[in-house]
Design a protein around this motif. Structure first.
Motif, PDB file in Angstrom:
ATOM      1  N   ILE A 294      24.757  22.470  64.898  1.00 49.54           N
ATOM      2  CA  ILE A 294      25.917  22.235  64.035  1.00 49.54           C
ATOM      3  C   ILE A 294      25.733  20.895  63.334  1.00 49.54           C
ATOM      4  CG2 ILE A 294      28.421  21.986  63.965  1.00 49.54           C
ATOM      5  CD1 ILE A 294      27.291  24.791  64.821  1.00 49.54           C
ATOM      6  N   GLU A 295      25.960  20.884  62.031  1.00 51.97           N
ATOM      7  CA  GLU A 295      25.758  19.659  61.253  1.00 51.97           C
ATOM      8  C   GLU A 295      27.092  19.011  60.898  1.00 51.97           C
ATOM      9  OE1 GLU A 295      23.038  19.835  58.010  1.00 51.97           O
ATOM     10  OE2 GLU A 295      21.699  21.269  58.992  1.00 51.97           O
ATOM     11  N   THR A 296      27.050  17.711  60.697  1.00 53.60           N
ATOM     12  CA  THR A 296      28.245  16.939  60.318  1.00 53.60           C
ATOM     13  C   THR A 296      27.879  16.012  59.164  1.00 53.60           C
ATOM     14  OG1 THR A 296      27.704  15.179  61.902  1.00 53.60           O
ATOM     15  CG2 THR A 296      29.150  16.959  62.676  1.00 53.60           C
ATOM     16  N   LEU A 297      28.887  15.439  58.551  1.00 50.22           N
ATOM     17  CA  LEU A 297      28.651  14.415  57.544  1.00 50.22           C
ATOM     18  C   LEU A 297      28.556  13.060  58.236  1.00 50.22           C
ATOM     19  CD1 LEU A 297      31.068  15.380  54.616  1.00 50.22           C
ATOM     20  CD2 LEU A 297      28.619  15.817  54.800  1.00 50.22           C
ATOM     21  N   ASP A 298      27.687  12.212  57.743  1.00 46.77           N
ATOM     22  CA  ASP A 298      27.534  10.884  58.302  1.00 46.77           C
ATOM     23  C   ASP A 298      28.786  10.059  58.041  1.00 46.77           C
ATOM     24  OD1 ASP A 298      25.387   8.895  59.411  1.00 46.77           O
ATOM     25  OD2 ASP A 298      26.372   7.827  57.767  1.00 46.77           O
ATOM     26  N   ALA A 299      29.070   9.141  58.956  1.00 45.09           N
ATOM     27  CA  ALA A 299      30.262   8.292  58.823  1.00 45.09           C
ATOM     28  C   ALA A 299      30.272   7.523  57.499  1.00 45.09           C
ATOM     29  CB  ALA A 299      30.341   7.316  59.991  1.00 45.09           C
TER      30      ALA A 299
END
Length: 322
Positions: A294-299
């Protein structure tokens, strides 16, 4: 607000070849002669700014990839039974891949098929929602991008705007498992900042006004996470909150645009785009959902959004934000 329309609807509304040409970018991408044309289904839980932006990002990624495809856009209008019905329809249609926008939409599709690849987006925690074995190794036919928001940073923002705050009401819908995760994170963030949290829950949109009214005079601020029911009902939330000078810190930009005070959050268009890129890899046979974390956006991709009109209404000075 974006209005979703299927290729079939367009043809019936506008007639034959003219509609097909007008909606070519949304309904189908042209490809080289003989190139496989993929059949893609989309199930979006409801209409609100964040989910609409994620949907647009998904479609843009498909277009940018150059693949040839047809797409069937479906919206459940925040109706759980409609999610089940639409999910089964997309499976029966024999789609090559299904894009699911929001947790209940993904859960409905995942419950309808274990064979068709599913890419989800705007989902807080895939594992906690029962969609994958683990977020690092999904292990099935589901993968996608998470919209887990920087809750701690959002509470830091709350403290900058309301340094004397002692109590916070967390507003969410009990029907959404993604909200449970965020409520627990909010409670942990509040505890670290010596804030007392009270849960204020609704089971459907009809309860929003009464529940927000019940907060007035009892809490110093309201925190509304990326809950789809609350996001879709922000006009009601802000109407009551702003009239009673109750500041609302939100989980995402669209909620602030619709009357909330401020947020530090992710870009849902970018989140959807990233999910679209994952979908393309699956369609081309370059990857399988089971092997795609699962991928997320970087802070660093999170942005500050404030609403000056709301700030004036509730008497908050936005210049204190550092």
């Amino acid at each position: 607000m974006t209005t979703n329309i299927t290729r079939r609807d367009a043809l019936s509304l506008f007639g034959g070849a003219a509609a097909f040409a007008a909606l070519g970018g949304l309904a189908a991408c042209s490809g080289a002669s003989g190139e496989k044309k993929y059949k893609i289904g989309v199930l979006q839980l409801t209409e609100h700014d964040a989910l609409d932006a994620a949907n647009a990002g998904l479609v843009q990624a498909l277009d940018d990839s150059g693949i040839s495809y047809t797409i069937d856009q479906q919206n459940a209008q925040n109706d759980q039974s409609a999610c089940q019905t639409i999910a089964q329809k997309l499976v029966n249609d024999g789609d090559d891949l299904i894009l699911a926008i929001a947790t209940p939409a993904a859960q409905a599709v995942a419950g309808a098929t274990t064979e068709i690849p599913i890419v989800g987006t705007a989902i807080t925690d895939f594992a906690a929602s029962g969609l994958v074995t683990s977020n690092d190794a999904p292990g099935g036919n589901v993968t996608g991008t998470s919209d887990l928001t920087p809750v701690a940073e959002q509470f830091d923002l709350l403290m900058q705007l309301l340094p004397n705050a002692k109590t916070v009401g967390v507003l969410y819908c009990t029907a959404e498992s993604n909200s449970d995760v965020q409520v627990q994170m909010a409670e942990a963030a509040a505890k670290e900042r010596n804030l007392t949290v009270t849960r204020y829950s609704v089971s459907n949109s009809n309860e929003i006004q009464q529940v927000v009214e019940s907060m007035v005079g009892k809490v110093d601020a309201c925190y509304a996470p990326t809950d789809n029911t609350i996001a879709a009902g922000m006009a009601t939330v802000s109407m009551v909150a702003n009239e009673n000078k109750l500041p609302v810190i939100c989980g995402e930009k669209g909620m602030v645009d619709n009357g909330g005070l401020a947020t530090y959050g992710i870009d849902y268009n970018k989140l959807g785009y990233k999910a679209g890129e994952m979908a393309v890899k699956i369609l081309k046979g370059e990857s399988k959902p089971a092997d795609m974390p699962i991928e997320t956006l970087d802070a660093s991709e999170c942005t500050l959004t404030t609403n000056e009109e709301t700030a004036k209404a509730v008497g908050i000075d936005l210049s204190v934000i550092q």
